[in-house]
Design a protein around this motif. Structure first.
Motif, PDB file in Angstrom:
ATOM      1  N   ARG A 334       0.832  -1.202   0.000  1.00  0.00           N
ATOM      2  CA  ARG A 334       0.000   0.000   0.000  1.00  0.00           C
ATOM      3  C   ARG A 334       0.862   1.246   0.000  1.00  0.00           C
ATOM      4  O   ARG A 334       2.039   1.208   0.389  1.00  0.00           O
ATOM      5  CB  ARG A 334      -0.928   0.016   1.213  1.00  0.00           C
ATOM      6  CG  ARG A 334      -0.213   0.138   2.559  1.00  0.00           C
ATOM      7  CD  ARG A 334      -1.203   0.097   3.702  1.00  0.00           C
ATOM      8  NE  ARG A 334      -0.540   0.157   5.003  1.00  0.00           N
ATOM      9  CZ  ARG A 334      -1.166  -0.004   6.165  1.00  0.00           C
ATOM     10  NH1 ARG A 334      -2.485  -0.244   6.177  1.00  0.00           N
ATOM     11  NH2 ARG A 334      -0.503   0.063   7.306  1.00  0.00           N
ATOM     12  N   ALA A 335       0.266   2.351  -0.456  1.00  0.00           N
ATOM     13  CA  ALA A 335       0.960   3.636  -0.500  1.00  0.00           C
ATOM     14  C   ALA A 335       0.332   4.591   0.511  1.00  0.00           C
ATOM     15  O   ALA A 335      -0.894   4.616   0.682  1.00  0.00           O
ATOM     16  CB  ALA A 335       0.874   4.248  -1.890  1.00  0.00           C
ATOM     17  N   THR A 336       1.162   5.376   1.167  1.00  0.00           N
ATOM     18  CA  THR A 336       0.681   6.374   2.107  1.00  0.00           C
ATOM     19  C   THR A 336      -0.143   7.428   1.374  1.00  0.00           C
ATOM     20  O   THR A 336       0.251   7.916   0.321  1.00  0.00           O
ATOM     21  CB  THR A 336       1.861   7.061   2.811  1.00  0.00           C
ATOM     22  OG1 THR A 336       2.657   6.066   3.469  1.00  0.00           O
ATOM     23  CG2 THR A 336       1.382   8.092   3.824  1.00  0.00           C
ATOM     24  N   GLY A 337      -1.308   7.758   1.934  1.00  0.00           N
ATOM     25  CA  GLY A 337      -2.119   8.807   1.340  1.00  0.00           C
ATOM     26  C   GLY A 337      -2.766   8.441   0.030  1.00  0.00           C
ATOM     27  O   GLY A 337      -3.058   9.315  -0.797  1.00  0.00           O
ATOM     28  N   ASP A 338      -3.024   7.156  -0.185  1.00  0.00           N
ATOM     29  CA  ASP A 338      -3.726   6.712  -1.395  1.00  0.00           C
ATOM     30  C   ASP A 338      -5.052   7.461  -1.490  1.00  0.00           C
ATOM     31  O   ASP A 338      -5.898   7.382  -0.599  1.00  0.00           O
ATOM     32  CB  ASP A 338      -3.967   5.204  -1.302  1.00  0.00           C
ATOM     33  CG  ASP A 338      -4.535   4.597  -2.573  1.00  0.00           C
ATOM     34  OD1 ASP A 338      -5.416   5.219  -3.189  1.00  0.00           O
ATOM     35  OD2 ASP A 338      -4.108   3.488  -2.939  1.00  0.00           O
ATOM     36  N   GLU A 339      -5.249   8.189  -2.600  1.00  0.00           N
ATOM     37  CA  GLU A 339      -6.418   9.059  -2.706  1.00  0.00           C
ATOM     38  C   GLU A 339      -7.661   8.330  -3.223  1.00  0.00           C
ATOM     39  O   GLU A 339      -8.761   8.905  -3.217  1.00  0.00           O
ATOM     40  CB  GLU A 339      -6.104  10.244  -3.635  1.00  0.00           C
ATOM     41  CG  GLU A 339      -6.141   9.963  -5.129  1.00  0.00           C
ATOM     42  CD  GLU A 339      -4.942   9.190  -5.662  1.00  0.00           C
ATOM     43  OE1 GLU A 339      -4.936   8.884  -6.862  1.00  0.00           O
ATOM     44  OE2 GLU A 339      -3.997   8.906  -4.879  1.00  0.00           O
ATOM     45  N   GLN A 340      -7.505   7.082  -3.633  1.00  0.00           N
ATOM     46  CA  GLN A 340      -8.653   6.354  -4.168  1.00  0.00           C
ATOM     47  C   GLN A 340      -9.100   5.188  -3.293  1.00  0.00           C
ATOM     48  O   GLN A 340     -10.294   4.897  -3.210  1.00  0.00           O
ATOM     49  CB  GLN A 340      -8.331   5.847  -5.583  1.00  0.00           C
ATOM     50  CG  GLN A 340      -8.161   6.954  -6.606  1.00  0.00           C
ATOM     51  CD  GLN A 340      -8.067   6.429  -8.021  1.00  0.00           C
ATOM     52  OE1 GLN A 340      -8.673   5.416  -8.373  1.00  0.00           O
ATOM     53  NE2 GLN A 340      -7.325   7.123  -8.864  1.00  0.00           N
ATOM     54  N   VAL A 341      -8.162   4.522  -2.658  1.00  0.00           N
ATOM     55  CA  VAL A 341      -8.497   3.379  -1.808  1.00  0.00           C
ATOM     56  C   VAL A 341      -7.894   3.616  -0.428  1.00  0.00           C
ATOM     57  O   VAL A 341      -6.667   3.582  -0.274  1.00  0.00           O
ATOM     58  CB  VAL A 341      -7.957   2.058  -2.403  1.00  0.00           C
ATOM     59  CG1 VAL A 341      -8.235   0.903  -1.450  1.00  0.00           C
ATOM     60  CG2 VAL A 341      -8.598   1.786  -3.755  1.00  0.00           C
ATOM     61  N   PRO A 342      -8.716   3.865   0.601  1.00  0.00           N
ATOM     62  CA  PRO A 342      -8.167   4.099   1.941  1.00  0.00           C
ATOM     63  C   PRO A 342      -7.271   2.940   2.394  1.00  0.00           C
ATOM     64  O   PRO A 342      -7.618   1.772   2.243  1.00  0.00           O
ATOM     65  CB  PRO A 342      -9.418   4.201   2.818  1.00  0.00           C
ATOM     66  CG  PRO A 342     -10.500   4.647   1.883  1.00  0.00           C
ATOM     67  CD  PRO A 342     -10.180   3.980   0.567  1.00  0.00           C
ATOM     68  N   THR A 343      -6.119   3.300   2.963  1.00  0.00           N
ATOM     69  CA  THR A 343      -5.155   2.270   3.343  1.00  0.00           C
ATOM     70  C   THR A 343      -5.635   1.397   4.494  1.00  0.00           C
ATOM     71  O   THR A 343      -5.089   0.308   4.710  1.00  0.00           O
ATOM     72  CB  THR A 343      -3.812   2.913   3.728  1.00  0.00           C
ATOM     73  OG1 THR A 343      -4.033   3.879   4.765  1.00  0.00           O
ATOM     74  CG2 THR A 343      -3.187   3.613   2.526  1.00  0.00           C
ATOM     75  N   VAL A 344      -6.661   1.851   5.215  1.00  0.00           N
ATOM     76  CA  VAL A 344      -7.191   1.021   6.293  1.00  0.00           C
ATOM     77  C   VAL A 344      -7.762  -0.282   5.746  1.00  0.00           C
ATOM     78  O   VAL A 344      -7.909  -1.269   6.481  1.00  0.00           O
ATOM     79  CB  VAL A 344      -8.259   1.799   7.102  1.00  0.00           C
ATOM     80  CG1 VAL A 344      -9.522   2.029   6.285  1.00  0.00           C
ATOM     81  CG2 VAL A 344      -8.579   1.092   8.409  1.00  0.00           C
ATOM     82  N   ASN A 345      -8.075  -0.340   4.438  1.00  0.00           N
ATOM     83  CA  ASN A 345      -8.484  -1.605   3.833  1.00  0.00           C
ATOM     84  C   ASN A 345      -7.456  -2.696   4.097  1.00  0.00           C
ATOM     85  O   ASN A 345      -7.810  -3.848   4.373  1.00  0.00           O
ATOM     86  CB  ASN A 345      -8.645  -1.429   2.320  1.00  0.00           C
ATOM     87  CG  ASN A 345      -9.998  -0.910   1.910  1.00  0.00           C
ATOM     88  OD1 ASN A 345     -10.989  -1.645   1.926  1.00  0.00           O
ATOM     89  ND2 ASN A 345     -10.055   0.356   1.529  1.00  0.00           N
ATOM     90  N   THR A 346      -6.180  -2.340   3.990  1.00  0.00           N
ATOM     91  CA  THR A 346      -5.120  -3.326   4.209  1.00  0.00           C
ATOM     92  C   THR A 346      -5.112  -3.802   5.649  1.00  0.00           C
ATOM     93  O   THR A 346      -4.904  -4.994   5.928  1.00  0.00           O
ATOM     94  CB  THR A 346      -3.764  -2.725   3.820  1.00  0.00           C
ATOM     95  OG1 THR A 346      -3.800  -2.347   2.436  1.00  0.00           O
ATOM     96  CG2 THR A 346      -2.637  -3.729   4.029  1.00  0.00           C
ATOM     97  N   ASP A 347      -5.360  -2.891   6.589  1.00  0.00           N
ATOM     98  CA  ASP A 347      -5.442  -3.285   8.001  1.00  0.00           C
ATOM     99  C   ASP A 347      -6.581  -4.279   8.221  1.00  0.00           C
ATOM    100  O   ASP A 347      -6.432  -5.255   8.972  1.00  0.00           O
ATOM    101  CB  ASP A 347      -5.653  -2.050   8.884  1.00  0.00           C
ATOM    102  CG  ASP A 347      -4.500  -1.069   8.812  1.00  0.00           C
ATOM    103  OD1 ASP A 347      -3.346  -1.518   8.634  1.00  0.00           O
ATOM    104  OD2 ASP A 347      -4.741   0.148   8.928  1.00  0.00           O
TER     105      ASP A 347
END
Length: 394
Positions: A334-347
């Motif tokens: 994942r990339a920090t500050g992904d503007e299309q897919v919130p990174t909390v999805n990975t969590d």
């Protein structure tokens, strides 16, 4: 959703009259698209913003049309890209790369000359792997409309392309080993997880999952994606994704009877055509409003806030992509500050895996950008990272 040139010789292929389980993955047609030397491959990747440090071989790209099944398990065909390295080992491990969201039929690996969707499989093949990239149903040379974010059909299309690719590779004197390293970006992250789960469950007698590397996926629609959509409604990309979701899932799950119940005028009369596969992405975006308030009726908002039983059941299927035990080396990117897919999805995905005793490595890609997007940038950065990781696995 970038528009791209269509290969001149591309001709849609009609669905066959039948497709038994034994016929799934049968090759309908093969077409050599292009070939590049190692030096040409390096130049192509670098010119288009991708890392070329893993290039060891030249590559040949083939479009493969093959038999598969639709979401209701009726016979159909689909297309995909097979990229083989020139020279080197005759027996190859296979990387399956699942691409991100596209709405225009030609903007997929086997019918697209746009480097963003073709550079990942080219990267893997140039490093010595066989690489396959499914177009998904209703895209490329496949008939019908695309069932967006439908993990079951993404899975069958991906698995059947592997089977077809094994046949095509053999025609060129190459053997695909049992090992499959599954990766995918954005929409393709869920597709890769679906393929991995199927292989892990013994869906094929030959292929087996040996590594898993999804990138920037929307793994939790109910808990993350829908709340994010509702909180960021003044965004063109959000409007496009929301429309795509409702139109595509209505075709699959009958969420509403009349588009006018969900979409405001004049959009109710155009949304089906905008996502029929034949509308270029830039035209689609131009024909949609800039905010959800302009797009959705009160019933449309209510459906997102409080999903109907059919919608909720479909969401549970999409949300279950991490509810299994891979049992193979697994990394989530994942990339920090992904503007299309919130990174909390990975969590949320790592938490789901943990319930099955799986503890994947989360790889932070930092803040990569591609054409001003960190979401797209994560695909470029992850391609460089995964090819190195895959090469280290023996």
């Amino acid at each position: 959703m970038a528009a791209a040139a269509v290969l001149a010789a591309a001709v849609p292929v009609a669905a066959p009259a039948y497709a038994s389980s034994a016929q799934r993955g049968t090759v309908v047609s093969v077409r050599h698209l292009t070939g590049m030397s190692a030096d040409q491959t390096r130049t192509s990747l670098r010119t288009n913003g991708f890392d070329a440090s893993a290039v060891r071989r030249g590559v040949d790209e083939y479009q493969v049309v093959y038999r598969t099944v639709d979401p209701r398990h009726r016979p159909t065909t689909a297309s995909g890209l097979l990229v083989l390295p020139r020279g080197g080992d005759r027996s190859l491990r296979t990387v399956s790369f699942a691409h991100g969201t596209e709405s225009f039929r030609p903007d997929v690996p086997s019918t697209n000359t746009e480097p963003f969707v073709t550079s990942p499989p080219v990267t893997y093949a140039a490093a010595g792997f066989a690489a396959v990239a499914p177009d998904y149903l209703g895209m490329g040379e496949g008939p019908g409309t695309h069932p967006w974010m439908d993990v079951p059909s993404e899975t069958t299309a991906s698995l059947d392309l592997l089977r077809a690719a094994r046949d095509v590779a053999a025609r060129h004197g190459r053997t695909l080993r049992r090992d499959v390293l599954a990766t995918g970006f954005s929409q393709g992250a869920s597709a890769a997880l679906g393929l991995g789960r199927a292989l892990r469950g013994g869906a094929d007698d030959w292929f087996r999952l040996t590594a898993l590397a999804p990138v920037s996926g929307a793994y939790d629609f109910s808990g993350v994606e829908l709340p994010a959509i509702l909180s960021s409604g003044d965004d063109k990309t959000t409007v496009a994704y929301t429309t795509y979701l409702l139109v595509s899932w209505n075709r699959l799950h009958h969420l509403y009877r009349d588009p006018a119940d969900i979409f405001r005028a004049p959009y109710a009369g155009r949304v089906d055509a905008l996502f029929d596969g034949d509308t270029p992405g830039n035209v689609m975006l131009d024909q949609l409003p800039d905010s959800l308030r302009e797009l959705l009726t009160d019933k449309g908002f209510a459906l997102l806030r409080h999903p109907s039983p059919r919608f909720a059941a479909a969401l549970r299927v999409a949300d279950a992509v991490c509810d299994w035990h891979p049992g193979v080396p697994t990394r989530l990117y994942r990339a920090t500050g992904d503007e299309q897919v919130p990174t909390v999805n990975t969590d949320r995905c790592t938490t789901a895996f943990a319930a099955y005793g799986e503890h994947p490595t989360v790889v932070e890609l930092g803040t990569p950008e591609y054409e001003g997007s960190r979401h797209l940038g994560s695909a470029v950065a992850a391609t460089a990272a995964t090819v190195r990781w895959f090469a280290s696995l023996r």
